[in-house]
Motif scaffolding. Structure first.
Motif, PDB file in Angstrom:
ATOM      1  N   ASP A  63      15.452  14.655  45.032  1.00 35.25           N
ATOM      2  CA  ASP A  63      14.504  13.853  45.796  1.00 35.25           C
ATOM      3  C   ASP A  63      14.283  12.509  45.127  1.00 35.25           C
ATOM      4  O   ASP A  63      13.996  11.519  45.774  1.00 35.25           O
ATOM      5  CB  ASP A  63      13.167  14.589  45.930  1.00 35.25           C
ATOM      6  CG  ASP A  63      13.304  15.835  46.794  1.00 35.25           C
ATOM      7  OD1 ASP A  63      14.044  15.787  47.790  1.00 35.25           O
ATOM      8  OD2 ASP A  63      12.681  16.850  46.460  1.00 35.25           O
ATOM      9  N   ASP A  64      14.437  12.468  43.822  1.00 31.87           N
ATOM     10  CA  ASP A  64      14.234  11.227  43.085  1.00 31.87           C
ATOM     11  C   ASP A  64      15.249  11.164  41.956  1.00 31.87           C
ATOM     12  O   ASP A  64      15.357  12.089  41.153  1.00 31.87           O
ATOM     13  CB  ASP A  64      12.812  11.188  42.517  1.00 31.87           C
ATOM     14  CG  ASP A  64      12.510   9.881  41.820  1.00 31.87           C
ATOM     15  OD1 ASP A  64      13.169   8.868  42.129  1.00 31.87           O
ATOM     16  OD2 ASP A  64      11.613   9.867  40.965  1.00 31.87           O
ATOM     17  N   LEU A  65      15.980  10.090  41.900  1.00 34.06           N
ATOM     18  CA  LEU A  65      16.988   9.916  40.858  1.00 34.06           C
ATOM     19  C   LEU A  65      16.333   9.217  39.670  1.00 34.06           C
ATOM     20  O   LEU A  65      16.339   8.007  39.550  1.00 34.06           O
ATOM     21  CB  LEU A  65      18.161   9.096  41.398  1.00 34.06           C
ATOM     22  CG  LEU A  65      19.371   8.965  40.489  1.00 34.06           C
ATOM     23  CD1 LEU A  65      19.985  10.339  40.226  1.00 34.06           C
ATOM     24  CD2 LEU A  65      20.389   8.041  41.111  1.00 34.06           C
ATOM     25  N   ASP A  66      15.746  10.017  38.788  1.00 34.52           N
ATOM     26  CA  ASP A  66      15.060   9.466  37.632  1.00 34.52           C
ATOM     27  C   ASP A  66      16.002   9.423  36.424  1.00 34.52           C
ATOM     28  O   ASP A  66      17.158   9.818  36.504  1.00 34.52           O
ATOM     29  CB  ASP A  66      13.803  10.286  37.321  1.00 34.52           C
ATOM     30  CG  ASP A  66      14.119  11.757  37.078  1.00 34.52           C
ATOM     31  OD1 ASP A  66      15.298  12.130  36.926  1.00 34.52           O
ATOM     32  OD2 ASP A  66      13.164  12.548  37.042  1.00 34.52           O
ATOM     33  N   GLU A  67      15.501   8.917  35.315  1.00 33.09           N
ATOM     34  CA  GLU A  67      16.323   8.801  34.100  1.00 33.09           C
ATOM     35  C   GLU A  67      16.821  10.163  33.631  1.00 33.09           C
ATOM     36  O   GLU A  67      17.933  10.301  33.139  1.00 33.09           O
ATOM     37  CB  GLU A  67      15.545   8.102  32.980  1.00 33.09           C
ATOM     38  CG  GLU A  67      15.380   6.619  33.202  1.00 33.09           C
ATOM     39  CD  GLU A  67      16.709   5.902  33.402  1.00 33.09           C
ATOM     40  OE1 GLU A  67      17.646   6.113  32.627  1.00 33.09           O
ATOM     41  OE2 GLU A  67      16.798   5.106  34.360  1.00 33.09           O
ATOM     42  N   HIS A  68      15.993  11.170  33.803  1.00 37.76           N
ATOM     43  CA  HIS A  68      16.353  12.540  33.422  1.00 37.76           C
ATOM     44  C   HIS A  68      17.598  12.989  34.200  1.00 37.76           C
ATOM     45  O   HIS A  68      18.556  13.506  33.623  1.00 37.76           O
ATOM     46  CB  HIS A  68      15.159  13.459  33.695  1.00 37.76           C
ATOM     47  CG  HIS A  68      15.436  14.893  33.500  1.00 37.76           C
ATOM     48  ND1 HIS A  68      15.530  15.480  32.261  1.00 37.76           N
ATOM     49  CD2 HIS A  68      15.664  15.872  34.399  1.00 37.76           C
ATOM     50  CE1 HIS A  68      15.795  16.760  32.409  1.00 37.76           C
ATOM     51  NE2 HIS A  68      15.879  17.023  33.694  1.00 37.76           N
ATOM     52  N   SER A  69      17.591  12.768  35.494  1.00 35.91           N
ATOM     53  CA  SER A  69      18.733  13.137  36.331  1.00 35.91           C
ATOM     54  C   SER A  69      19.968  12.326  35.954  1.00 35.91           C
ATOM     55  O   SER A  69      21.093  12.840  35.972  1.00 35.91           O
ATOM     56  CB  SER A  69      18.408  12.904  37.813  1.00 35.91           C
ATOM     57  OG  SER A  69      17.321  13.693  38.211  1.00 35.91           O
ATOM     58  N   CYS A  70      19.769  11.071  35.603  1.00 35.19           N
ATOM     59  CA  CYS A  70      20.896  10.211  35.222  1.00 35.19           C
ATOM     60  C   CYS A  70      21.569  10.710  33.941  1.00 35.19           C
ATOM     61  O   CYS A  70      22.795  10.607  33.788  1.00 35.19           O
ATOM     62  CB  CYS A  70      20.438   8.773  35.069  1.00 35.19           C
ATOM     63  SG  CYS A  70      19.963   8.013  36.642  1.00 35.19           S
ATOM     64  N   GLU A  71      20.802  11.261  33.025  1.00 40.38           N
ATOM     65  CA  GLU A  71      21.387  11.835  31.802  1.00 40.38           C
ATOM     66  C   GLU A  71      22.266  13.033  32.137  1.00 40.38           C
ATOM     67  O   GLU A  71      23.327  13.228  31.529  1.00 40.38           O
ATOM     68  CB  GLU A  71      20.286  12.226  30.806  1.00 40.38           C
ATOM     69  CG  GLU A  71      19.580  11.043  30.192  1.00 40.38           C
ATOM     70  CD  GLU A  71      20.531  10.129  29.438  1.00 40.38           C
ATOM     71  OE1 GLU A  71      21.378  10.621  28.670  1.00 40.38           O
ATOM     72  OE2 GLU A  71      20.421   8.898  29.626  1.00 40.38           O
ATOM     73  N   ILE A  72      21.833  13.833  33.096  1.00 37.81           N
ATOM     74  CA  ILE A  72      22.652  14.971  33.537  1.00 37.81           C
ATOM     75  C   ILE A  72      23.958  14.464  34.138  1.00 37.81           C
ATOM     76  O   ILE A  72      25.045  14.989  33.845  1.00 37.81           O
ATOM     77  CB  ILE A  72      21.881  15.838  34.555  1.00 37.81           C
ATOM     78  CG1 ILE A  72      20.707  16.535  33.860  1.00 37.81           C
ATOM     79  CG2 ILE A  72      22.803  16.851  35.226  1.00 37.81           C
ATOM     80  CD1 ILE A  72      19.751  17.263  34.801  1.00 37.81           C
ATOM     81  N   VAL A  73      23.878  13.417  34.950  1.00 36.79           N
ATOM     82  CA  VAL A  73      25.076  12.844  35.569  1.00 36.79           C
ATOM     83  C   VAL A  73      26.046  12.346  34.501  1.00 36.79           C
ATOM     84  O   VAL A  73      27.253  12.590  34.575  1.00 36.79           O
ATOM     85  CB  VAL A  73      24.705  11.720  36.557  1.00 36.79           C
ATOM     86  CG1 VAL A  73      25.945  10.999  37.061  1.00 36.79           C
ATOM     87  CG2 VAL A  73      23.915  12.286  37.725  1.00 36.79           C
ATOM     88  N   LYS A  74      25.541  11.660  33.497  1.00 40.64           N
ATOM     89  CA  LYS A  74      26.403  11.167  32.419  1.00 40.64           C
ATOM     90  C   LYS A  74      27.109  12.321  31.718  1.00 40.64           C
ATOM     91  O   LYS A  74      28.302  12.228  31.404  1.00 40.64           O
ATOM     92  CB  LYS A  74      25.588  10.349  31.420  1.00 40.64           C
ATOM     93  CG  LYS A  74      25.145   9.022  31.966  1.00 40.64           C
ATOM     94  CD  LYS A  74      24.275   8.284  30.973  1.00 40.64           C
ATOM     95  CE  LYS A  74      23.712   7.021  31.585  1.00 40.64           C
ATOM     96  NZ  LYS A  74      22.771   6.337  30.704  1.00 40.64           N
ATOM     97  N   LEU A  75      26.393  13.402  31.460  1.00 43.72           N
ATOM     98  CA  LEU A  75      26.993  14.585  30.833  1.00 43.72           C
ATOM     99  C   LEU A  75      28.140  15.126  31.685  1.00 43.72           C
ATOM    100  O   LEU A  75      29.229  15.410  31.187  1.00 43.72           O
ATOM    101  CB  LEU A  75      25.932  15.666  30.629  1.00 43.72           C
ATOM    102  CG  LEU A  75      26.428  17.039  30.187  1.00 43.72           C
ATOM    103  CD1 LEU A  75      26.994  16.991  28.774  1.00 43.72           C
ATOM    104  CD2 LEU A  75      25.310  18.068  30.289  1.00 43.72           C
ATOM    105  N   LEU A  76      27.900  15.256  32.985  1.00 48.14           N
ATOM    106  CA  LEU A  76      28.919  15.794  33.890  1.00 48.14           C
ATOM    107  C   LEU A  76      30.130  14.869  33.983  1.00 48.14           C
ATOM    108  O   LEU A  76      31.275  15.326  34.010  1.00 48.14           O
ATOM    109  CB  LEU A  76      28.317  16.024  35.278  1.00 48.14           C
ATOM    110  CG  LEU A  76      27.211  17.078  35.328  1.00 48.14           C
ATOM    111  CD1 LEU A  76      26.453  16.990  36.639  1.00 48.14           C
ATOM    112  CD2 LEU A  76      27.775  18.466  35.119  1.00 48.14           C
ATOM    113  N   MET A  77      29.884  13.569  34.019  1.00 49.12           N
ATOM    114  CA  MET A  77      30.988  12.622  34.090  1.00 49.12           C
ATOM    115  C   MET A  77      31.835  12.669  32.823  1.00 49.12           C
ATOM    116  O   MET A  77      33.054  12.550  32.887  1.00 49.12           O
ATOM    117  CB  MET A  77      30.457  11.218  34.355  1.00 49.12           C
ATOM    118  CG  MET A  77      29.987  11.055  35.788  1.00 49.12           C
ATOM    119  SD  MET A  77      29.208   9.478  36.218  1.00 49.12           S
ATOM    120  CE  MET A  77      29.981   8.294  35.197  1.00 49.12           C
TER     121      MET A  77
END
Length: 128
Positions: A62-76
């Protein structure tokens, strides 16, 4: 990826999204399908991807916060494809994050079930 197994990791609080992913994926696959649901936190995601090979990550946010962005970086970093299910108001923020869109894709919510099914089908065809 195990030759006979496709693994999808999902973060979603929407039971309808989870059910749709499970039902549709099982219909089109002749292989074993593993769908894991995890919490929206870095440690939970890291634990899941360290314990099993993940082919696709579906991130219903629902909201792309910094926390979610860290997860994305890990997956990438692990080379895992990510499909965001995101509201229209957060798409610009997603694009401005300058993620490598080779790994990151998105659908705008709400979307018809057929659109999500089609996108999952494309990913599964490419995985297999």
């Amino acid at each position: 990826m195990n030759e006979n197994n496709v693994s999808i990791l999902v973060i979603s609080n929407n039971p309808k999204v989870i059910e749709l992913i499970e039902v549709f994926s099982e219909k089109i696959l002749e292989h074993d399908l593993s769908i894991s649901i995890t919490q929206n936190d870095y440690e939970s995601v890291n634990k899941c991807i360290s314990q099993e090979s993940v082919d696709l990550f579906i991130f219903d946010v629902d909201d792309l916060d910094e926390h979610s962005c860290e997860i994305v970086k890990l997956l990438m970093e692990k080379g895992i494809s990510i499909l965001f299910l995101i509201s229209a108001e957060h798409v610009e923020h997603l694009i401005n994050r300058k993620f490598n869109f080779h790994f990151v894709d998105y659908l705008i919510k709400p979307m018809p079930d057929a659109v999500l099914q089609h996108k999952i089908g494309i990913y599964l065809e490419n995985i297999l």
